[in-house]
Scaffold this active site. Structure first.
Site, mmCIF file in Angstrom:
data_model
loop_
_atom_site.group_PDB
_atom_site.id
_atom_site.type_symbol
_atom_site.label_atom_id
_atom_site.label_comp_id
_atom_site.label_asym_id
_atom_site.label_seq_id
_atom_site.Cartn_x
_atom_site.Cartn_y
_atom_site.Cartn_z
ATOM 1 N N ARG A 37 37.969 33.255 41.609
ATOM 2 C CA ARG A 37 37.191 33.536 40.397
ATOM 3 C C ARG A 37 36.493 32.286 39.859
ATOM 4 O O ARG A 37 36.238 32.180 38.662
ATOM 5 C CB ARG A 37 38.062 34.151 39.293
ATOM 6 C CG ARG A 37 38.547 35.552 39.605
ATOM 7 C CD ARG A 37 39.166 36.190 38.372
ATOM 8 N NE ARG A 37 39.843 37.424 38.712
ATOM 9 C CZ ARG A 37 40.967 37.853 38.145
ATOM 10 N NH1 ARG A 37 41.531 37.143 37.195
ATOM 11 N NH2 ARG A 37 41.519 38.987 38.505
ATOM 12 N N ARG A 95 33.333 33.614 34.338
ATOM 13 C CA ARG A 95 33.243 33.400 32.900
ATOM 14 C C ARG A 95 33.699 32.029 32.418
ATOM 15 O O ARG A 95 33.492 31.700 31.254
ATOM 16 C CB ARG A 95 34.022 34.499 32.177
ATOM 17 C CG ARG A 95 33.327 35.843 32.244
ATOM 18 C CD ARG A 95 34.142 36.934 31.585
ATOM 19 N NE ARG A 95 35.322 37.289 32.363
ATOM 20 C CZ ARG A 95 36.245 38.150 31.969
ATOM 21 N NH1 ARG A 95 36.143 38.707 30.777
ATOM 22 N NH2 ARG A 95 37.275 38.428 32.729
ATOM 23 N N ARG A 150 24.742 36.277 32.391
ATOM 24 C CA ARG A 150 25.308 37.612 32.169
ATOM 25 C C ARG A 150 24.790 38.230 30.866
ATOM 26 O O ARG A 150 24.588 39.453 30.784
ATOM 27 C CB ARG A 150 26.843 37.481 32.151
ATOM 28 C CG ARG A 150 27.608 38.732 31.805
ATOM 29 C CD ARG A 150 27.596 39.775 32.905
ATOM 30 N NE ARG A 150 28.254 40.967 32.426
ATOM 31 C CZ ARG A 150 29.568 41.197 32.483
ATOM 32 N NH1 ARG A 150 30.357 40.300 33.029
ATOM 33 N NH2 ARG A 150 30.072 42.322 32.020
ATOM 34 N N ASP A 152 32.606 42.233 44.055
ATOM 35 C CA ASP A 152 33.802 42.884 43.527
ATOM 36 C C ASP A 152 34.444 43.689 44.649
ATOM 37 O O ASP A 152 33.731 44.229 45.508
ATOM 38 C CB ASP A 152 33.437 43.805 42.354
ATOM 39 C CG ASP A 152 34.662 44.246 41.579
ATOM 40 O OD1 ASP A 152 35.234 45.303 41.909
ATOM 41 O OD2 ASP A 152 35.071 43.526 40.653
ATOM 42 N N TYR A 191 43.237 51.999 43.164
ATOM 43 C CA TYR A 191 42.184 52.273 42.186
ATOM 44 C C TYR A 191 41.569 53.658 42.386
ATOM 45 O O TYR A 191 41.248 54.356 41.414
ATOM 46 C CB TYR A 191 41.090 51.218 42.274
ATOM 47 C CG TYR A 191 41.435 49.923 41.579
ATOM 48 C CD1 TYR A 191 41.504 49.850 40.190
ATOM 49 C CD2 TYR A 191 41.683 48.763 42.307
ATOM 50 C CE1 TYR A 191 41.804 48.667 39.542
ATOM 51 C CE2 TYR A 191 41.994 47.571 41.672
ATOM 52 C CZ TYR A 191 42.058 47.525 40.288
ATOM 53 O OH TYR A 191 42.359 46.352 39.654
#
Length: 341
Positions: A25, A29, A38, A75, A152
């Site tokens: 990651r 962010r 973003r 992703d 998921y």
């Protein structure tokens, strides 16, 4: 020609003059330049599905943090999306599947995705990134492990228990295997296409490995990860990262993967004893980066000492948390680079 090939050599098990370092990651962010980009977009999926923007975000941490590898910004849930089960990314909540897999008919409706047709935006992002990197550092491709993807697709969202997905393994194991076979076929084709588009290493993320009992993990996850490793390892080094599955290390050691990723609860020395000549990756607790600069430096050095005795790629034991101070991430990176243990 790769100018900095430390990560690639370590991923092959070769000796390196220092330990290479990157972060799961790392493109995200923690970086203000990512947040600025973003903010201009409709949401996460627009960023993932716009190749030029995904490539830009992939390269940001190479510029900002000077890490030794880039990982394509994408992703794991693009795979079920490509198979015909779309997802939404809900702000502050995470992924949501409007429809879920419940029956054999639901599985029958899924396709084995064609990478160029259904995942071409990821492949184009890889091609753009590879050109833009121009050999600065290696480029990592990735996909989710089939069990995590099934979790998921059946649950429909993140969960503390994934009780619906786990329940399927008990109630309808044959149906679970049919679904896992389709996911695996898609994942193999997808990762092979990533390699053709420029990925020099691939990583398989089994984010929800640790919620299965060992017998179920062997039956419903390791066997399919093994198929992926067997298909990809003749092309590029393969890394397996299974969070929470400390008891599966011996099985991973027998797979044709080259690197085993460790979460922060695993003992590197113990893993080294059973992993043979595999490269190990990890495993600083992401929360260690909340400390002072001196604390981050000391924790990083302590981690590096634990990996002595074999090939190592420094990383965290999971993805870097979004509220982490980028300056502390730089301390982590710089400490690894200065280490000569």
């Amino acid at each position: 020609m790769i100018k900095n090939d430390l990560y690639l050599r370590a991923a092959r098990g070769e000796t390196t003059e220092r330990t290479p370092v990157w972060l799961m990651r790392q493109a995200g962010r923690i970086l203000p330049e990512y947040r600025a980009l973003r903010a201009r977009l409709s949401g996460f999926k627009e960023l993932v599905e716009t190749p030029e923007l995904a490539a830009e975000v992939t390269i940001q941490p190479i510029d900002a943090l000077d890490v030794d590898a880039a990982i394509i910004f994408s992703d794991i849930l693009v795979v079920p999306d490509a198979m015909g089960l779309p997802y939404e990314m809900v702000e502050a909540r995470g992924p949501l599947f409007p429809n879920v897999i419940k029956t054999a008919a639901d599985v029958d409706k899924l396709r084995v995705a064609d990478p160029e047709e259904h995942l071409g935006y990821v492949l184009e992002a890889l091609r753009i990134t590879k050109r833009a990197l121009n050999g600065r550092v290696p480029l990592i491709g990735f996909a989710g492990a089939p069990w995590t993807i099934l979790a998921y697709m059946v649950e429909g969202h993140g969960s503390k228990t994934f009780s619906k997905a786990r329940g399927m393994l008990y109630r309808e194991p044959a149906l679970a295997h049919r679904l896992l076979e389709k996911i695996t076929a898609t994942t193999i084709a997808y990762l092979q296409a990533q390699v053709a588009a420029g990925a020099q290493v691939v990583q398989v993320f089994d984010s929800w490995a640790g919620i299965l009992p060992p017998a179920h993990y062997a039956e419903f996850s390791t066997r399919y990860i093994g198929q992926i490793c067997a298909a990809l390892s003749p092309l590029v080094p393969v890394t397996v990262f299974a969070k929470g599955a400390w008891w599966a290390v011996e099985d991973f050691a027998a797979l044709p993967c080259r690197t085993i990723g460790l979460d922060w609860n695993q003992d590197p020395a113990a893993v080294r004893r059973v992993a043979g000549d595999k490269t190990l990756q990890g495993n600083l607790d992401p929360c260690a980066l909340y400390g002072t600069r001196d604390q981050v430096r000391a924790a990083t050095q302590a981690m590096l000492r634990q990996f002595a005795g074999g090939p190592h790629i420094a990383n965290l034991g999971h993805g870097v948390y979004p509220d982490t101070d980028p300056d502390n991430v730089r301390v982590f990176v710089d400490t690894v680079k200065e280490w000569r243990g």
